[in-house]
Design a protein around this motif. Structure first.
Motif, PDB file in Angstrom:
ATOM      1  N   ASP A 398      51.493 -23.390 -33.862  1.00 18.26           N
ATOM      2  CA  ASP A 398      51.762 -23.602 -35.287  1.00 18.26           C
ATOM      3  C   ASP A 398      50.500 -23.427 -36.113  1.00 18.26           C
ATOM      4  N   PRO A 402      54.849 -28.483 -38.540  1.00 14.05           N
ATOM      5  CA  PRO A 402      56.122 -28.432 -39.279  1.00 14.05           C
ATOM      6  C   PRO A 402      56.635 -29.799 -39.722  1.00 14.05           C
ATOM      7  N   ASP A 405      53.251 -30.695 -42.508  1.00 17.39           N
ATOM      8  CA  ASP A 405      52.712 -29.606 -43.346  1.00 17.39           C
ATOM      9  C   ASP A 405      51.191 -29.583 -43.363  1.00 17.39           C
ATOM     10  N   ARG A 446      65.991 -19.599 -49.813  1.00 23.74           N
ATOM     11  CA  ARG A 446      64.552 -19.458 -49.968  1.00 23.74           C
ATOM     12  C   ARG A 446      64.194 -17.981 -50.134  1.00 23.74           C
ATOM     13  N   LEU A 537      62.017 -22.413 -36.997  1.00 18.18           N
ATOM     14  CA  LEU A 537      61.086 -22.354 -38.124  1.00 18.18           C
ATOM     15  C   LEU A 537      61.340 -21.121 -38.975  1.00 18.18           C
ATOM     16  N   ASN A 538      61.024 -21.251 -40.269  1.00 15.03           N
ATOM     17  CA  ASN A 538      61.019 -20.104 -41.171  1.00 15.03           C
ATOM     18  C   ASN A 538      59.763 -19.275 -40.928  1.00 15.03           C
ATOM     19  N   ASP A 540      57.328 -18.826 -42.779  1.00 11.55           N
ATOM     20  CA  ASP A 540      56.127 -19.491 -43.272  1.00 11.55           C
ATOM     21  C   ASP A 540      55.757 -20.736 -42.463  1.00 11.55           C
ATOM     22  N   SER A 542      57.686 -23.475 -41.936  1.00  5.82           N
ATOM     23  CA  SER A 542      58.428 -24.686 -42.298  1.00  5.82           C
ATOM     24  C   SER A 542      59.694 -24.788 -41.453  1.00  5.82           C
ATOM     25  N   VAL A 543      60.269 -25.970 -41.389  1.00  3.97           N
ATOM     26  CA  VAL A 543      61.451 -26.209 -40.562  1.00  3.97           C
ATOM     27  C   VAL A 543      62.685 -25.604 -41.220  1.00  3.97           C
TER      28      VAL A 543
END
Length: 553
Positions: A398, A402, A405, A446, A537-538, A540, A542-543
């Motif tokens: 990572d 996540p 942040d 998103r 995860l996305n 970027d 994020s979850v």
């Protein structure tokens, strides 16, 4: 200090991986030098030298001769005009035939003395004018022989030249990054090292059997309760919610058969199945001491960036249940599997070299771990007798935690500029975005769920996969010899104990300061083995969503 400078098992390595810190520093220097050369040196120095040399060839020589001839012609014209001027003036000074005051014979005739005087005057005038004409001609000739220096013309650079240099700059930068150890050395290499002792392996197998027993008892209770409370609904739906033969109560009892849809395994997850908290704590301590430093050393990944997204114990049976696993690639940045027993026949892992079309079968000893990343194609070979137990982990790397942040501190060469890392991130991000587009209203989407971006991410994933299959060499590396295993474990365990004491000291100091300072930061300092499992995860980081099994746990 570099990641390799802090690895306590360094003296026992048979084939030491690259020094990632030094390699990355060299890559940065090469990239900076490349940009300086193509952005500043080429336009300011190389281009003028290159194209001014072309002007100095045959065409330039002819052009200079034409300029000189034109200058000489202009000078000759000026000289002729200057020499003719005195003669015209002399003619204008001759007396007019009708001048003098009246025309008669007296006006037409001159005395001999007047004629003589006039001849002398003309001669004197002509004689005086001659040197002036000679001086003008002489100066004109001198001017023609030494033409004035021409002003330097600006260098005419062809229009395609600068775009071509920009392309060359990008290609060279791409090749520099492509030769980083993350993209070349470690991309398709399988690392082989000891992780657990035989007694420790037996303990993990015992934990798994205990968790399976608790799973079975819980499943029986749930089925009894469901039968009592909703028998009619079960009958209308054709029975229970699970497919026959894949239920927890089926053989082998207590083991999950439906957690993975694409490549199903008979397994138990360390988080969502009934392992005890003591089980997880003990396994976490061993992985912190021995696996996290090893991953850091061979991939250049800081432990704070390592997060187990799925960790489970798998069983392959010759008589019941699953015997093998078909060919696949893992959807994780780093995968590991450690053999937990040797009371079986057959089995092992077969690795496929895509570019060369070769196959390699590897059968480690109990307690040895195999490490590889997402680009390695492999399969589980059939067990012909007995039961084979392995512990498998799919590790995500990572850039941000996540759950909080917070940045994890992983370097860009181990993440976005690492093709194996990018393949997994773009693949996972694409799948998460597609799922949300199907299940989320338009106004709640998103930026990563734009259909054009999804197509772009999917193309990037496919391109990187193909390029790295052809670019990165396939290899095996045994890191530690069997005879040094005991000393190797001791070195890693001592370092882990010292790190634990230091962490406790920092925590106490932070508590004494009222919770201030960097030590009180929520950023995790070690790998996350259990808390962050089963997340999609996305792009970027994020979850995007939780797995079904985590939602149901």
């Amino acid at each position: 200090m570099g990641v390799d400078d802090t690895f306590p098992g360094e003296p026992f390595l048979l084939d030491a991986p690259p020094n990632y810190s030094l390699e990355w520093a060299a890559i940065k220097a090469k990239l900076i030098a490349t940009v300086i050369f193509f952005v500043f040196v080429v336009p300011a120095v190389i281009a003028p030298l290159l194209f001014s040399t072309k002007e100095g060839g045959e065409g330039g020589r002819k052009k200079r001769e034409e300029n000189a001839a034109e200058t000489n012609g202009t000078a000759s014209s000026s000289s002729s005009s200057s020499s003719a001027a005195p003669v015209d003036a002399a003619k204008r000074r001759k007396p007019s035939a009708s001048g003098g005051g009246g025309g008669g014979r007296r006006g037409k005739k001159k005395s001999r003395s007047q004629i003589a005087s006039s001849g002398k005057s003309e001669a004197t005038t002509t004689t005086d004018a001659a040197p002036e004409g000679k001086d003008v001609a002489r100066s004109s000739s001198s001017a023609a022989s030494t033409p004035p220096p021409a002003a330097a013309a600006p260098v005419a650079v062809p229009p395609p030249f600068m775009p071509l240099t920009n392309v060359l700059c990008l290609v060279l930068a791409f090749l520099i990054v492509a030769n980083s150890p993350n993209n070349r050395y470690a991309a398709k290499r399988v690392f082989h090292a000891p992780l657990l002792t035989r007694d420790e392996c037996d303990r993990v197998v015992s934990m798994a059997r205990g968790a399976a027993g608790r799973n079975y008892r819980k499943a029986v209770e749930d089925e009894v309760m469901a039968a009592d409370s909703d028998a009619d609904a079960d009958a209308d739906s054709g029975g229970g919610g699970e497919e026959e033969g894949r239920r927890v109560v089926d053989e082998p009892r207590g083991w999950r058969k439906d957690r993975h849809t694409a490549y199903p395994t008979t397994d138990l997850n360390l988080v969502t199945d009934h392992f005890t908290r003591e089980d997880r704590e003990w396994i976490g301590e061993k992985l912190d001491a021995r696996l996290a430093p090893l991953i850091e050393r061979v991939y250049g990944i800081t432990p704070a960036a390592i997060r187990a997204n799925d960790m489970f114990v798998v069983r392959y049976d010759a008589d019941i249940g699953q015997q093998s696993l078909r060919m696949h690639k893992d959807s994780s940045h780093v995968s590991f599997n450690v053999l937990l027993n040797d009371e079986f026949e057959g089995g092992g892992t077969r690795y496929h070299e895509i570019k060369g079309g070769k196959r390699y079968d590897l059968k480690p000893d109990a307690g040895e771990v195999l490490l590889n990343n997402a680009l390695v194609l492999h399969e589980g070979l059939p067990v012909t007798s007995g039961t084979r137990y392995i512990m498998v982990g799919f590790m995500n790397v990572d850039t941000i935690d996540p759950l909080t942040d917070e940045p994890t501190g992983v370097g860009i060469f181990a993440s976005w500029l690492s093709a194996p890392w990018a393949v997994v991130r773009f693949k996972g991000g694409t799948e998460a975005a597609r799922h949300r587009r199907r299940n989320v209203a338009t106004e709640g989407r998103r930026w990563t769920e734009n259909k054009y971006l999804i197509a772009l991410f999917n193309d990037i994933h496919g391109a990187f996969s193909v390029i790295m299959d052809l670019w990165a060499p396939f290899a095996f590396t045994q890191l530690v010899d069997e005879e040094n295993k005991t000393e190797y474990f001791a070195a890693l365990d001592r370092a882990a104990a010292a790190a634990t004491v230091e962490e406790e000291r920092r925590t106490s100091a932070a508590d004494g300061d009222g919770g201030g300072g960097d030590d009180a930061s929520p950023r995790r300092r070690s790998a996350s083995w259990f808390k962050g499992q089963q997340l999609d995860l996305n792009i970027d980081g994020s979850v995007a969503r939780l797995w079904r099994t985590r939602q149901e746990a």
